[in-house]
Design a protein around this motif. Structure first.
Motif, PDB file in Angstrom:
ATOM      1  N   LYS A 129       0.825  -1.208   0.000  1.00 39.91           N
ATOM      2  CA  LYS A 129       0.000   0.000   0.000  1.00 39.91           C
ATOM      3  C   LYS A 129       0.859   1.257   0.000  1.00 39.91           C
ATOM      4  CE  LYS A 129      -3.028  -2.619   3.036  1.00 39.91           C
ATOM      5  NZ  LYS A 129      -3.533  -2.770   4.407  1.00 39.91           N
ATOM      6  N   LEU A 130       0.312   2.268  -0.640  1.00 39.19           N
ATOM      7  CA  LEU A 130       0.934   3.584  -0.671  1.00 39.19           C
ATOM      8  C   LEU A 130      -0.201   4.596  -0.609  1.00 39.19           C
ATOM      9  CD1 LEU A 130       3.258   5.619  -1.194  1.00 39.19           C
ATOM     10  CD2 LEU A 130       2.928   5.194  -3.643  1.00 39.19           C
ATOM     11  N   ALA A 131      -0.158   5.518   0.342  1.00 41.39           N
ATOM     12  CA  ALA A 131      -1.253   6.480   0.490  1.00 41.39           C
ATOM     13  C   ALA A 131      -0.721   7.850   0.869  1.00 41.39           C
ATOM     14  CB  ALA A 131      -2.243   6.001   1.546  1.00 41.39           C
ATOM     15  N   ILE A 132      -1.395   8.872   0.338  1.00 37.60           N
ATOM     16  CA  ILE A 132      -1.132  10.263   0.721  1.00 37.60           C
ATOM     17  C   ILE A 132      -2.480  10.961   0.881  1.00 37.60           C
ATOM     18  CG2 ILE A 132       1.143  10.451  -0.366  1.00 37.60           C
ATOM     19  CD1 ILE A 132      -0.229  11.824  -2.752  1.00 37.60           C
ATOM     20  N   GLY A 133      -2.457  12.125   1.478  1.00 37.00           N
ATOM     21  CA  GLY A 133      -3.681  12.864   1.729  1.00 37.00           C
ATOM     22  C   GLY A 133      -4.148  13.678   0.528  1.00 37.00           C
ATOM     23  N   PRO A 134      -5.187  14.484   0.714  1.00 32.93           N
ATOM     24  CA  PRO A 134      -5.741  15.291  -0.382  1.00 32.93           C
ATOM     25  C   PRO A 134      -4.857  16.489  -0.725  1.00 32.93           C
ATOM     26  CG  PRO A 134      -6.892  15.756   1.671  1.00 32.93           C
ATOM     27  CD  PRO A 134      -5.927  14.648   1.976  1.00 32.93           C
ATOM     28  N   PHE A 238      -2.917   3.496  -3.296  1.00 33.06           N
ATOM     29  CA  PHE A 238      -2.623   2.500  -4.311  1.00 33.06           C
ATOM     30  C   PHE A 238      -2.356   1.185  -3.595  1.00 33.06           C
ATOM     31  CE2 PHE A 238      -1.099   6.641  -5.620  1.00 33.06           C
ATOM     32  CZ  PHE A 238      -1.704   6.808  -6.866  1.00 33.06           C
ATOM     33  N   GLY A 239      -2.808   0.101  -4.194  1.00 28.24           N
ATOM     34  CA  GLY A 239      -2.611  -1.200  -3.587  1.00 28.24           C
ATOM     35  C   GLY A 239      -2.307  -2.267  -4.619  1.00 28.24           C
ATOM     36  N   VAL A 263      -2.215  -2.875 -10.162  1.00 28.57           N
ATOM     37  CA  VAL A 263      -2.144  -1.855  -9.117  1.00 28.57           C
ATOM     38  C   VAL A 263      -3.512  -1.189  -9.043  1.00 28.57           C
ATOM     39  CG1 VAL A 263      -1.111   0.332  -8.403  1.00 28.57           C
ATOM     40  CG2 VAL A 263       0.326  -1.452  -9.418  1.00 28.57           C
ATOM     41  N   TYR A 264      -4.152  -1.315  -7.904  1.00 27.35           N
ATOM     42  CA  TYR A 264      -5.487  -0.755  -7.707  1.00 27.35           C
ATOM     43  C   TYR A 264      -5.389   0.661  -7.161  1.00 27.35           C
ATOM     44  CZ  TYR A 264      -7.150  -5.589  -8.097  1.00 27.35           C
ATOM     45  OH  TYR A 264      -7.413  -6.858  -8.533  1.00 27.35           O
TER      46      TYR A 264
END
Length: 321
Positions: A129-134, A238-239, A263-264
């Motif tokens: 997983k990879l995540a960032i904010g708005p 992203f996952g 990659v979702y």
């Protein structure tokens, strides 16, 4: 069968908040008692009972596991009265069973609901997983980048030094090399022992939590729940599923997944409007935990709707005994 158009997220949202509240309150007496299984079971039982009082024709697509592993709230279980709209449900009655047993921060009761066939049926395998904010352009960070490249790209987009970036990572041996690489950029790391749905949600409120990015591997079901939260709060996730053996690949195939390398994005994992509720179990950066006083119990819930972008924080205080 009811159609997706019947999904009245506004009417259903308060009922969903009651579901997460019930789960959190039920496991509150077990906070700090060292019994993970008992806490989880209490949350599961309460969440299931409350779900079955809602006028929905619900199917659990992200749940406690396969039917033979989880007698209640298993993947594929039908919930609700059966008289309302067809909905997909993703849930984790107690996200952070270890956190609850040890009275550590950020344990939550979490649930998301959307129209039927709107959520990825993620198998119980790992997901990178990879995540960032708005507030960032699409693709500012990608799964193809190395951890250090992601930190540099986000710092450039934020207009700050890499020293000013904080990354949330699940503390596991498999992440040791990634942690070293991130720290070599000058970025700081917030290590968490459990609860990566909360970890991802922290990115969406960076000014409050101090966390800019989440990366690392954890459960795929939690990835879908995190995507539902970011669908409401804003941000990117992203996952990519990872498999340790043929049994896990078979699980993915059974769930209808054919491209094992895909990659979702957030909107791949949650394709329609969604409502999301989380109630604090133990005190955390996102929500305070359950408070038990003589004669009263108090819970705080965040309730969000992706359709409107609305975020409600609700305090529920109820007499006990």
């Amino acid at each position: 069968m009811p159609q997706a158009a019947d999904f009245n997220d506004r009417a259903l949202s308060l009922g969903l908040a009651r579901v997460s509240e019930a789960a959190a309150i039920a496991c509150a007496p077990l906070i700090g008692r060292g019994d993970e299984k008992a806490a989880d079971q209490a949350a599961v039982d309460a969440m299931r009972t409350q779900l079955n009082s809602l006028d929905i024709s619900g199917v659990v697509v992200i749940g406690e596991g396969e039917r033979d592993e989880a007698p209640m709230l298993y993947i594929g279980e039908e919930v609700g009265t059966g008289t309302g709209p067809g909905v997909d449900i993703a849930l984790d009655p107690l996200e952070g069973t270890t956190l609850t047993a040890k009275d550590m921060p950020n344990a939550l009761a979490v649930i998301a609901m959307g129209p039927r066939s709107s959520m990825l049926h993620a198998p119980d395998v790992y997901m990178n997983k990879l995540a960032i904010g708005p507030g960032y352009r699409d693709g500012v960070v990608t799964m193809d980048m190395s951890p250090s490249e992601r930190v540099s790209a986000l710092a450039a987009a934020k207009g700050c030094s890499t020293n000013d970036i904080t990354v949330c990572v699940l503390e596991r041996p498999r992440h040791e090399d990634m942690i070293e690489e991130i720290r070599n950029t000058g970025a700081s790391i917030r290590l968490i022992t459990d609860g990566d749905v909360a970890g991802v949600m922290h990115c969406a409120e960076a000014a409050k939590t101090g966390i800019d990015m989440y990366m690392g591997s954890g459960g795929a079901p939690e990835g879908v729940l995190a995507a539902a939260a970011l669908k409401c709060m804003g941000g990117q996730i992203f996952g990519q599923l990872t498999f340790r053996n043929d049994d896990e690949r078979a699980r993915a195939k059974k769930a209808g997944i054919t491209n094992f390398d895909r990659v979702y994005t957030r909107d791949d994992m949650v394709t329609g409007d969604v409502i999301f509720a989380a109630t604090g179990v133990t005190d955390g950066s996102l929500l305070p935990g359950i408070k038990r006083e003589v004669g009263y119990v108090t819970a705080e819930t965040v309730l969000m709707r992706s359709k409107t972008g609305s975020v409600r924080r609700m305090t529920y205080r109820n007499p006990t005994g």
